[in-house]
Design a protein around this motif. Structure first.
Motif, PDB file in Angstrom:
ATOM      1  N   VAL A  58       0.817  -1.223   0.000  1.00  0.00           N
ATOM      2  CA  VAL A  58       0.000   0.000   0.000  1.00  0.00           C
ATOM      3  C   VAL A  58       0.848   1.270   0.000  1.00  0.00           C
ATOM      4  CG1 VAL A  58      -2.011  -1.064   1.064  1.00  0.00           C
ATOM      5  CG2 VAL A  58      -0.224  -0.077   2.523  1.00  0.00           C
ATOM      6  N   ILE A  59       2.143   1.157   0.325  1.00  0.00           N
ATOM      7  CA  ILE A  59       2.983   2.356   0.330  1.00  0.00           C
ATOM      8  C   ILE A  59       4.163   2.242  -0.642  1.00  0.00           C
ATOM      9  CG2 ILE A  59       2.360   3.122   2.651  1.00  0.00           C
ATOM     10  CD1 ILE A  59       5.051   1.909   3.626  1.00  0.00           C
ATOM     11  N   LEU A  60       4.075   1.346  -1.598  1.00  0.00           N
ATOM     12  CA  LEU A  60       5.165   1.193  -2.566  1.00  0.00           C
ATOM     13  C   LEU A  60       5.421   2.482  -3.343  1.00  0.00           C
ATOM     14  CD1 LEU A  60       4.609  -2.387  -4.043  1.00  0.00           C
ATOM     15  CD2 LEU A  60       6.580  -1.591  -2.706  1.00  0.00           C
ATOM     16  N   ASP A  61       4.344   3.257  -3.625  1.00  0.00           N
ATOM     17  CA  ASP A  61       4.507   4.502  -4.390  1.00  0.00           C
ATOM     18  C   ASP A  61       4.625   5.734  -3.492  1.00  0.00           C
ATOM     19  OD1 ASP A  61       1.876   4.484  -3.508  1.00  0.00           O
ATOM     20  OD2 ASP A  61       1.016   5.141  -5.423  1.00  0.00           O
ATOM     21  N   HIS A  62       4.847   5.523  -2.194  1.00  0.00           N
ATOM     22  CA  HIS A  62       5.120   6.616  -1.270  1.00  0.00           C
ATOM     23  C   HIS A  62       6.637   6.819  -1.179  1.00  0.00           C
ATOM     24  CE1 HIS A  62       1.167   6.795   1.162  1.00  0.00           C
ATOM     25  NE2 HIS A  62       0.929   6.146   0.043  1.00  0.00           N
ATOM     26  N   PRO A  63       7.082   8.009  -0.790  1.00  0.00           N
ATOM     27  CA  PRO A  63       8.527   8.203  -0.617  1.00  0.00           C
ATOM     28  C   PRO A  63       9.075   7.321   0.498  1.00  0.00           C
ATOM     29  CG  PRO A  63       7.300  10.087   0.235  1.00  0.00           C
ATOM     30  CD  PRO A  63       6.328   9.237  -0.505  1.00  0.00           C
ATOM     31  N   VAL A  64      10.245   6.770   0.286  1.00  0.00           N
ATOM     32  CA  VAL A  64      10.886   5.987   1.334  1.00  0.00           C
ATOM     33  C   VAL A  64      11.258   6.918   2.488  1.00  0.00           C
ATOM     34  CG1 VAL A  64      13.241   6.209   0.404  1.00  0.00           C
ATOM     35  CG2 VAL A  64      12.639   4.225   1.819  1.00  0.00           C
ATOM     36  N   VAL A  65      11.097   6.429   3.712  1.00  0.00           N
ATOM     37  CA  VAL A  65      11.461   7.195   4.905  1.00  0.00           C
ATOM     38  C   VAL A  65      12.268   6.295   5.841  1.00  0.00           C
ATOM     39  CG1 VAL A  65       9.522   8.821   4.768  1.00  0.00           C
ATOM     40  CG2 VAL A  65       9.216   6.652   5.981  1.00  0.00           C
ATOM     41  N   PHE A  66      12.594   6.802   6.997  1.00  0.00           N
ATOM     42  CA  PHE A  66      13.482   6.097   7.930  1.00  0.00           C
ATOM     43  C   PHE A  66      14.811   5.754   7.242  1.00  0.00           C
ATOM     44  CE2 PHE A  66       9.444   5.031  10.221  1.00  0.00           C
ATOM     45  CZ  PHE A  66       9.786   5.589  11.444  1.00  0.00           C
ATOM     46  N   VAL A  67      15.365   6.753   6.549  1.00  0.00           N
ATOM     47  CA  VAL A  67      16.676   6.592   5.923  1.00  0.00           C
ATOM     48  C   VAL A  67      17.608   7.688   6.440  1.00  0.00           C
ATOM     49  CG1 VAL A  67      15.990   5.373   3.830  1.00  0.00           C
ATOM     50  CG2 VAL A  67      15.788   7.859   3.906  1.00  0.00           C
ATOM     51  N   THR A  68      18.804   7.314   6.828  1.00  0.00           N
ATOM     52  CA  THR A  68      19.802   8.292   7.250  1.00  0.00           C
ATOM     53  C   THR A  68      20.426   8.953   6.023  1.00  0.00           C
ATOM     54  OG1 THR A  68      21.659   6.741   7.182  1.00  0.00           O
ATOM     55  CG2 THR A  68      20.373   6.828   9.238  1.00  0.00           C
ATOM     56  N   TRP A  69      21.244   9.966   6.267  1.00  0.00           N
ATOM     57  CA  TRP A  69      21.971  10.585   5.155  1.00  0.00           C
ATOM     58  C   TRP A  69      22.883   9.556   4.496  1.00  0.00           C
ATOM     59  CZ3 TRP A  69      27.065  11.433   3.799  1.00  0.00           C
ATOM     60  CH2 TRP A  69      27.301  12.366   2.789  1.00  0.00           C
ATOM     61  N   HIS A  70      23.473   8.674   5.268  1.00  0.00           N
ATOM     62  CA  HIS A  70      24.350   7.639   4.716  1.00  0.00           C
ATOM     63  C   HIS A  70      23.562   6.654   3.840  1.00  0.00           C
ATOM     64  CE1 HIS A  70      27.701   9.023   7.119  1.00  0.00           C
ATOM     65  NE2 HIS A  70      26.952   8.967   8.206  1.00  0.00           N
ATOM     66  N   ASP A  71      22.354   6.296   4.271  1.00  0.00           N
ATOM     67  CA  ASP A  71      21.507   5.424   3.446  1.00  0.00           C
ATOM     68  C   ASP A  71      21.192   6.090   2.112  1.00  0.00           C
ATOM     69  OD1 ASP A  71      21.254   3.437   5.462  1.00  0.00           O
ATOM     70  OD2 ASP A  71      19.542   4.485   6.358  1.00  0.00           O
ATOM     71  N   ALA A  72      20.814   7.365   2.175  1.00  0.00           N
ATOM     72  CA  ALA A  72      20.462   8.099   0.959  1.00  0.00           C
ATOM     73  C   ALA A  72      21.658   8.199   0.019  1.00  0.00           C
ATOM     74  CB  ALA A  72      19.941   9.488   1.330  1.00  0.00           C
ATOM     75  N   SER A  73      22.820   8.481   0.569  1.00  0.00           N
ATOM     76  CA  SER A  73      24.028   8.588  -0.243  1.00  0.00           C
ATOM     77  C   SER A  73      24.389   7.256  -0.882  1.00  0.00           C
ATOM     78  CB  SER A  73      25.194   9.084   0.608  1.00  0.00           C
ATOM     79  OG  SER A  73      24.971  10.402   1.048  1.00  0.00           O
ATOM     80  N   ALA A  74      24.208   6.164  -0.145  1.00  0.00           N
ATOM     81  CA  ALA A  74      24.505   4.833  -0.680  1.00  0.00           C
ATOM     82  C   ALA A  74      23.577   4.509  -1.851  1.00  0.00           C
ATOM     83  CB  ALA A  74      24.380   3.777   0.413  1.00  0.00           C
TER      84      ALA A  74
END
Length: 205
Positions: A58-74
Motif C-alpha cells: 500500500v505504500i510502494l509509491d510513497h517516498p521511502v522514509v526512515f533513511v539516514t543521510w548515509h543510506d540516501a548517499s549509498a
C-alpha cells in the motif's frame, strides 16, 4: 529526471543571485519501490517500518522514509547519481524568478502534504499535480524532508521540503533546516540529482 538548465536563480530567504551549471533531478522522491530494488541488489539494511524487511504494497509509491543521510548517499551512488546540493534542490523548486513556492507565490497549503492537510502520513509521490515546480518536479513542498549533499557543519547536512509533520510555513523551499547524518525518521527521505555532463556521459555509454 528533469533537466534544470544552466543559469542564475534567486536563492535563499534574501533572494541572492546564484549561478549553477545544468543538472538533472529526479521528478519524484525515491519511493519505497525504488528503494526495494536497491535493497534487493545490494543487501542494504531495509527501513525499519518495512514488515520483516519487505515494504507493504500500500505504500510502494510513497517516498521511502526512515533513511539516514548515509543510506540516501549509498542509494544515490548505487543509482549512478548523487544527492542534490541545497542550491540545486532549491532551483528545481523555485525556478529562476525567485517564486516562494514551486507553483508560484500564493501560499496554498492544499497544493502539498503538510500538517494542515490532516492526512497524517506520507502520500503517493504523484498525488499533487497542482504543486509541481516550473520543471515539472513533484513534492518539493511537504510530504517528506529530503536530504541534500550540502554540509552545514561537521556531521550535519541540509534538508529541504518540509514534511507531512511540518506546518506549511516550514515547507517554503528557501527555509533552512539540517540534521545529523545518523538521524532517521518517518518524515525524512530524499531524491537524486546529477550534473548534465555526467548524465550525458551515461547516456552516451
Amino acid at each position: 529526471m528533469a533537466l534544470v538548465e544552466v543559469g542564475t536563480f534567486l536563492c535563499g530567504e534574501k533572494n541572492e543571485p546564484v549561478w549553477l551549471p545544468s543538472f538533472y533531478i529526479d521528478v519524484f522522491p525515491v519511493t519505497n519501490n525504488d528503494y526495494a530494488r536497491f535493497v534487493a541488489a545490494t543487501g542494504h539494511e531495509p527501513p525499519q517500518h518495512w514488515y520483516r524487511g519487505k515494504c507493504p504494497e500500500v505504500i510502494l509509491d510513497h517516498p521511502v522514509v526512515f533513511v539516514t543521510w548515509h543510506d540516501a548517499s549509498a542509494y544515490a551512488a548505487w543509482a549512478g547519481k548523487e544527492l542534490p546540493t541545497a542550491q540545486q534542490w532549491e532551483k528545481a523548486a523555485r525556478g529562476t524568478r525567485g517564486d516562494a513556492y514551486p507553483w508560484g507565490n500564493n501560499a496554498t497549503p492544499a497544493k502539498c502534504n503538510s500538517r494542515e492537510s490532516g492526512i497524517g502520513s506520507t502520500t503517493p509521490v504523484s498525488r499533487y499535480h497542482s504543486g509541481v515546480s516550473p520543471y515539472g518536479v513533484y513534492d518539493l513542498c511537504g510530504s517528506t524532508w529530503e536530504w541534500c549533499s550540502t554540509r552545514s557543519e561537521p556531521g550535519r547536512y541540509e534538508l529541504k521540503a518540509g514534511a507531512w509533520t511540518s506546518p506549511f510555513a516550514r515547507a517554503t523551499p528557501a527555509v533552512f533546516n539540517d540534521a545529523s547524518t545518523e538521524m532517521l525518521d518517518d518524515d525524512t527521505g530524499f531524491r537524486c540529482a546529477a550534473l548534465a555532463t555526467v548524465m550525458g556521459t551515461l547516456f552516451d555509454s
